[in-house]
Design an enzyme around this catalytic site. Structure first.
Site, short mmCIF file in Angstrom:
data_model
loop_
_atom_site.label_atom_id
_atom_site.label_comp_id
_atom_site.label_asym_id
_atom_site.label_seq_id
_atom_site.Cartn_x
_atom_site.Cartn_y
_atom_site.Cartn_z
CD GLU A 199 -14.39 5.98 18.33
OE1 GLU A 199 -14.16 7.22 18.37
OE2 GLU A 199 -13.80 5.15 19.29
CB ILE A 258 -0.82 0.02 1.13
CG1 ILE A 258 -1.61 -1.16 1.21
CG2 ILE A 258 -1.81 1.38 1.32
CD1 ILE A 258 -2.75 -1.25 0.08
CG HIS A 300 -9.40 12.86 21.98
ND1 HIS A 300 -10.22 12.36 22.66
CD2 HIS A 300 -9.51 12.08 20.83
CE1 HIS A 300 -10.72 11.18 22.16
NE2 HIS A 300 -10.35 10.92 20.76
N1 DTR Z 1 -11.25 5.34 21.41
C1 DTR Z 1 -10.47 5.98 20.48
C2 DTR Z 1 -8.93 5.69 21.08
C3 DTR Z 1 -8.66 4.52 21.51
C4 DTR Z 1 -8.16 4.61 22.85
N2 DTR Z 1 -7.93 3.32 23.25
C5 DTR Z 1 -7.89 2.67 22.10
C6 DTR Z 1 -7.78 1.19 21.84
C7 DTR Z 1 -8.12 0.69 20.56
C8 DTR Z 1 -8.35 1.35 19.63
C9 DTR Z 1 -8.64 2.79 19.77
C10 DTR Z 1 -8.36 3.46 21.21
C11 DTR Z 1 -10.62 7.19 20.16
O1 DTR Z 1 -10.58 8.21 20.85
O2 DTR Z 1 -11.17 7.43 18.85
ZN ZN Z 2 -10.66 9.64 19.49
ZN ZN Z 3 -10.30 7.05 17.16
CA CA Z 4 3.49 0.45 2.27
#
Ligand code: DTR
Ligand code: ZN
Ligand code: ZN
Ligand code: CA
Length: 455
Positions: free
Chosen positions: A189, A62, A305
């Protein structure tokens, strides 16, 4: 006086063991060979039909430049729409439209699913690649929304762009997967897995049961990266661990996010999940820095964030490796070269001679570690006509026989569709397991329709 009744065995419609299984959980065979009845003669016509994995095609590289070009676009779109891609904000739908246009042009069947949350409309983008077995859906996904504080280029432009570019590579190469490939980008999400949960909850049960797995990619380009693999499913985890082992990159199981990203929506619905993660707010330890490089005592993503989660907040090596890992998983799992989860099934019909020699059907178990469990599930689906005096055994790879069913003389029962539980904890899991069936009475014809081992 036995009725000299015989009837042609109707070719009954195949039905899955699971669909008509009668759990005989109370039956636990012991490790010693059965003593209750003479073990049938060794099969003279060992009709075996090992289920061998299809050859896996080599996944393409990729191009990192392509993935980063998508990130640049997502950055531009956010900058032109209030600085983010958050739920309910214009930047989200504008970003979805960018991805959709690429997928439509590449020949995907796309759909946009809308939902309401917090007084705003959210959207999921689903893209189906035509072809593949519709009863085995392999899906890869990423949440497309960001928090409102910034462009969310690592969280989660990185996963969105890698999944997009893998989907485009499927089109570019004309990959014909054995499974039906589906890709998804989730809304809201950050509000609590809202979009992916809406998608899963609105799947009819019959559709949910067709999933062979869901692969989630949320934050896969963290600037101070770790290499974390979801450990929710043995087989899916192995696909990713093997890939990174091939690179000489050590991995750890992902522990920061159990339930904290969209794979949880699928797992909660009983769908097998896997995925990758390069870390968020947690701090990289000295040991992790030793094996992965980067900075100990610093967060995997200091801009998690935050408004600084821009295109400058990406580690190219991590993004490249993980993008290639997405393709590796799709090509490997799509080609069917990894057994579907913890179940191993043989669906080849094997005729059972009337009052004759035993026959066998084989499933090859590989890629597991350790011994079989004390509760090894053996699902059988055997069709027969009349006085089926069937003796059924499970043979472990070393030949040890576990009696599943004794002949019951005038067994006038119809098909044997049942699930037995065997204590096979002294047996290594990997190897050729066999179902052995013998009809020890006259006036009957039958066949093994299918059988399945579940670990
Ligand atoms: N909840 C996700 C970020 C996140 C935090 N711990 C994990 C573990 C596995 C995948 C994602 C995450 C977010 O803030 O979008
Ligand atoms: Zn996030
Ligand atoms: Zn995330
Ligand atoms: Ca690659």
């Amino acid at each position: 006086m036995r009725l000299s009744v015989s009837r042609q065995l109707p070719r009954l419609p195949r039905r899955g063991i699971a669909g008509a299984a009668i759990a005989l959980a109370g039956l636990v065979a012991t490790a010693a060979p059965a003593a209750t009845a003479p073990a049938p003669a060794a099969p003279s016509t060992a009709a075996t039909a090992a289920v061998s994995p299809a050859a896996a095609l080599a996944p393409p590289d990729i191009p990192l430049a392509n993935v980063k070009a998508h990130l640049t676009q997502l950055q531009s779109i956010a900058s032109a729409n209030g600085g983010n891609r958050a739920h309910g904000r214009p930047g989200y739908r504008a970003s979805l439209d960018y991805l959709k246009a690429k997928l439509d042009a590449a020949g995907y069947t796309t759909s946009v699913q809308s939902f309401s949350y917090g007084g705003a409309t959210g959207y999921n983008l689903i893209a189906d690649w035509p072809g593949g077995d519709p009863n085995q859906v392999l899906m890869a996904g990423a949440h497309l929304d960001s928090v409102s504080s910034g462009a969310g280029i690592n969280d989660n432009g990185s996963g969105s762009a890698a999944v997009l570019e893998t989907a485009l590579a499927v089109s570019r190469t004309g990959f014909q997967s054995g499974k039906h490939l589906r890709f998804g980008w989730w809304g809201a999400e950050e509000q609590g897995l809202v979009g992916s949960r809406y998608y899963v909850n609105n799947l009819p049960a019959a559709e949910r049961s067709k999933f062979s797995g869901y692969l989630n990619f949320d934050m896969i380009g963290s600037p101070n990266p770790g290499y974390f693999v979801y450990d929710d499913d043995v087989q899916l985890e192995k696909v990713f661990k093997d890939y990174f082992a091939g690179l000489g990159v050590p991995t750890e199981i992902e522990t920061e996010g159990d339930g904290r990203s969209d794979h949880a929506s699928f797992k909660n619905a009983g769908i097998r999940v896997g995925g990758l993660f390069t870390g968020a707010g947690r701090t990289k330890t000295a040991a992790q820095a030793q094996k992965w490089g980067g900075t100990a005592g610093q967060a995997f993503d200091r801009c998690y964030h935050s408004s600084c989660d821009t295109t400058a907040n990406i580690n190219d090596t991590a993004l490249d490796r993980n993008s290639d890992a997405v393709a590796h998983a799709i090509w490997t799992l799509g080609a069917g070269s990894v057994p579907p989860g913890d179940s191993y099934e043989n669906t080849a019909d094997v005729a059972i001679p009337d009052n004759g020699a035993a026959v066998t059907s084989t499933v090859t178990v590989s890629g597991r570690t350790g011994n079989a469990p004390p509760t090894l599930s053996v699902g059988v689906d055997i069709r027969h006509t009349w006085r089926g005096d069937l003796v059924i055994d499970l043979l472990a790879p070393d030949g040890t026989a576990y009696r599943l069913k004794n002949s019951s003389g005038n067994d006038s029962a119809d098909d044997v569709i049942a699930t037995y539980t065997v204590n096979a904890s002294t047996e290594p899991a990997n190897g050729d397991w066999k179902l052995r069936v013998q009809d020890v009475g006259p006036q009957d014809t039958g066949y093994i329709n299918s059988w399945k081992l579940t670990f």
